[in-house]
Design a protein around this motif. Structure first.
Motif, PDB file in Angstrom:
ATOM      1  N   UNK A 100       0.780  -1.254  -0.043  1.00 17.84           N
ATOM      2  CA  UNK A 100      -0.051   0.060  -0.130  1.00 17.84           C
ATOM      3  C   UNK A 100       0.854   1.271  -0.053  1.00 17.84           C
ATOM      4  N   UNK A 101       0.510   2.160  -0.873  1.00 21.15           N
ATOM      5  CA  UNK A 101       1.223   3.436  -0.991  1.00 21.15           C
ATOM      6  C   UNK A 101       0.362   4.642  -0.791  1.00 21.15           C
ATOM      7  N   UNK A 102       0.986   5.726  -0.392  1.00 15.97           N
ATOM      8  CA  UNK A 102       0.174   6.905  -0.636  1.00 15.97           C
ATOM      9  C   UNK A 102      -0.243   7.408  -1.811  1.00 15.97           C
ATOM     10  N   UNK A 103       0.619   7.219  -2.828  1.00 16.53           N
ATOM     11  CA  UNK A 103       0.045   7.506  -4.076  1.00 16.53           C
ATOM     12  C   UNK A 103       0.464   6.914  -5.049  1.00 16.53           C
ATOM     13  N   UNK A 104      -0.118   6.696  -6.308  1.00 14.63           N
ATOM     14  CA  UNK A 104       0.499   5.898  -7.461  1.00 14.63           C
ATOM     15  C   UNK A 104       2.002   6.228  -8.126  1.00 14.63           C
ATOM     16  N   UNK A 105       2.199   7.348  -7.770  1.00 14.62           N
ATOM     17  CA  UNK A 105       3.500   8.248  -8.261  1.00 14.62           C
ATOM     18  C   UNK A 105       4.488   7.408  -7.242  1.00 14.62           C
ATOM     19  N   UNK A 106       4.039   7.467  -5.819  1.00 13.21           N
ATOM     20  CA  UNK A 106       5.111   6.904  -5.205  1.00 13.21           C
ATOM     21  C   UNK A 106       5.606   5.501  -5.262  1.00 13.21           C
ATOM     22  N   UNK A 107       4.588   4.561  -5.749  1.00 12.11           N
ATOM     23  CA  UNK A 107       4.465   3.355  -6.115  1.00 12.11           C
ATOM     24  C   UNK A 107       5.762   3.287  -7.358  1.00 12.11           C
ATOM     25  N   UNK A 108       5.101   3.899  -8.390  1.00 15.85           N
ATOM     26  CA  UNK A 108       5.781   4.150  -9.640  1.00 15.85           C
ATOM     27  C   UNK A 108       7.339   4.508  -9.482  1.00 15.85           C
ATOM     28  N   UNK A 109       7.587   5.370  -8.346  1.00 14.73           N
ATOM     29  CA  UNK A 109       9.076   5.757  -8.055  1.00 14.73           C
ATOM     30  C   UNK A 109       9.894   4.598  -7.468  1.00 14.73           C
ATOM     31  N   UNK A 110       9.030   3.841  -6.641  1.00 13.91           N
ATOM     32  CA  UNK A 110       9.830   2.552  -6.085  1.00 13.91           C
ATOM     33  C   UNK A 110      10.075   1.507  -7.405  1.00 13.91           C
ATOM     34  N   UNK A 111       9.184   1.344  -8.463  1.00 11.46           N
ATOM     35  CA  UNK A 111       9.703   0.434  -9.227  1.00 11.46           C
ATOM     36  C   UNK A 111      11.132   0.958 -10.351  1.00 11.46           C
ATOM     37  N   UNK A 112      11.146   2.069 -10.197  1.00 10.84           N
ATOM     38  CA  UNK A 112      12.302   2.479 -10.778  1.00 10.84           C
ATOM     39  C   UNK A 112      13.391   2.957 -10.045  1.00 10.84           C
ATOM     40  N   UNK A 113      13.469   2.547  -8.785  1.00  8.16           N
ATOM     41  CA  UNK A 113      14.514   3.218  -7.784  1.00  8.16           C
ATOM     42  C   UNK A 113      15.725   1.850  -7.554  1.00  8.16           C
ATOM     43  N   UNK A 114      16.818   2.366  -7.171  1.00 14.06           N
ATOM     44  CA  UNK A 114      17.670   1.449  -6.754  1.00 14.06           C
ATOM     45  C   UNK A 114      17.431   0.453  -5.704  1.00 14.06           C
ATOM     46  N   UNK A 115      16.388   0.746  -4.875  1.00 17.50           N
ATOM     47  CA  UNK A 115      16.007  -0.091  -3.691  1.00 17.50           C
ATOM     48  C   UNK A 115      15.267  -1.226  -4.390  1.00 17.50           C
ATOM     49  N   UNK A 116      14.303  -0.814  -5.368  1.00 14.36           N
ATOM     50  CA  UNK A 116      13.753  -1.970  -6.086  1.00 14.36           C
ATOM     51  C   UNK A 116      14.587  -2.937  -7.017  1.00 14.36           C
ATOM     52  N   UNK A 117      15.607  -2.266  -7.468  1.00 18.16           N
ATOM     53  CA  UNK A 117      16.709  -3.257  -8.259  1.00 18.16           C
ATOM     54  C   UNK A 117      17.415  -3.994  -7.355  1.00 18.16           C
ATOM     55  N   UNK A 118      17.650  -3.400  -6.207  1.00 16.75           N
ATOM     56  CA  UNK A 118      18.388  -4.468  -5.220  1.00 16.75           C
ATOM     57  C   UNK A 118      17.634  -5.597  -4.611  1.00 16.75           C
ATOM     58  N   UNK A 119      16.333  -5.192  -4.348  1.00 14.84           N
ATOM     59  CA  UNK A 119      15.363  -6.261  -3.929  1.00 14.84           C
ATOM     60  C   UNK A 119      15.009  -7.473  -4.717  1.00 14.84           C
ATOM     61  N   UNK A 120      15.121  -6.962  -5.958  1.00 14.36           N
ATOM     62  CA  UNK A 120      14.724  -8.054  -6.965  1.00 14.36           C
ATOM     63  C   UNK A 120      15.923  -8.597  -7.774  1.00 14.36           C
ATOM     64  N   UNK A 121      17.114  -8.211  -7.399  1.00 11.98           N
ATOM     65  CA  UNK A 121      18.318  -8.533  -8.158  1.00 11.98           C
ATOM     66  C   UNK A 121      18.485 -10.183  -8.177  1.00 11.98           C
ATOM     67  N   UNK A 122      17.977 -11.141  -7.199  1.00 10.25           N
ATOM     68  CA  UNK A 122      18.289 -12.671  -7.289  1.00 10.25           C
ATOM     69  C   UNK A 122      16.866 -13.372  -7.573  1.00 10.25           C
ATOM     70  N   UNK A 123      15.974 -12.411  -8.329  1.00  3.61           N
ATOM     71  CA  UNK A 123      14.644 -13.123  -8.509  1.00  3.61           C
ATOM     72  C   UNK A 123      14.658 -14.256  -9.363  1.00  3.61           C
ATOM     73  N   UNK A 124      15.517 -14.333 -10.261  1.00  4.31           N
ATOM     74  CA  UNK A 124      15.865 -15.588 -11.268  1.00  4.31           C
ATOM     75  C   UNK A 124      16.361 -16.860 -10.828  1.00  4.31           C
ATOM     76  N   UNK A 125      17.000 -16.595  -9.381  1.00  2.00           N
ATOM     77  CA  UNK A 125      17.661 -17.868  -8.732  1.00  2.00           C
ATOM     78  C   UNK A 125      16.708 -18.832  -8.442  1.00  2.00           C
ATOM     79  N   UNK A 126      15.495 -18.505  -8.153  1.00  2.00           N
ATOM     80  CA  UNK A 126      14.241 -19.398  -7.280  1.00  2.00           C
ATOM     81  C   UNK A 126      13.091 -19.631  -8.391  1.00  2.00           C
ATOM     82  N   UNK A 127      13.522 -19.707  -9.737  1.00  2.00           N
ATOM     83  CA  UNK A 127      12.453 -20.146 -10.840  1.00  2.00           C
ATOM     84  C   UNK A 127      12.161 -21.557 -10.475  1.00  2.00           C
ATOM     85  N   UNK A 128      12.863 -22.459  -9.847  1.00  2.00           N
ATOM     86  CA  UNK A 128      12.356 -23.642  -9.900  1.00  2.00           C
ATOM     87  C   UNK A 128      10.851 -23.544  -8.679  1.00  2.00           C
TER      88      UNK A 128
END
Length: 95
Positions: free
Chosen positions: A50-78
């Motif tokens: 839950x976000x205060x605004x759509x803009x805040x959510x979109x900023x998250x998806x473009x952030x360094x924090x987002x990239x860091x949090x998802x950097x290993x996403x492909x390692x658990x495909x199984x």
């Protein structure tokens, strides 16, 4: 989630550093678990933020924090029964 992989999947989520709390407008996060399907045992999970605004959510998806949090996403495909799917909602009623 593939049948029998629920515990491993939940451990991945519990062990990751999402860095959501660093983001402007972030209010809350929940990992939701649905029932297992009777025919194949697949369990549906939903990552709910839950976000205060759509803009805040979109900023998250473009952030360094987002990239860091998802950097290993492909390692658990199984663990997955299929590809993740994004569904976004805006509140029209509620607190």
């Amino acid at each position: 989630m593939k049948a029998g992989q629920e515990e491993a999947f939940e451990a991945v989520w519990k062990g990751r550093d999402s860095r959501l709390d660093e983001m402007k407008g972030f209010l809350s996060f929940h990992l939701l678990k649905g029932p297992a399907e009777e025919d194949d045992g697949v369990t549906l999970y939903a990552s709910h933020t839950i976000w205060e605004s759509r803009e805040d959510f979109l900023a998250w998806t473009k952030s360094e924090q987002f990239r860091e949090a998802h950097k290993n996403a492909g390692t658990n495909k199984d663990l997955y029964a299929g590809l993740p799917r994004f569904e976004g909602f805006e509140s029209v009623l509620g607190g």
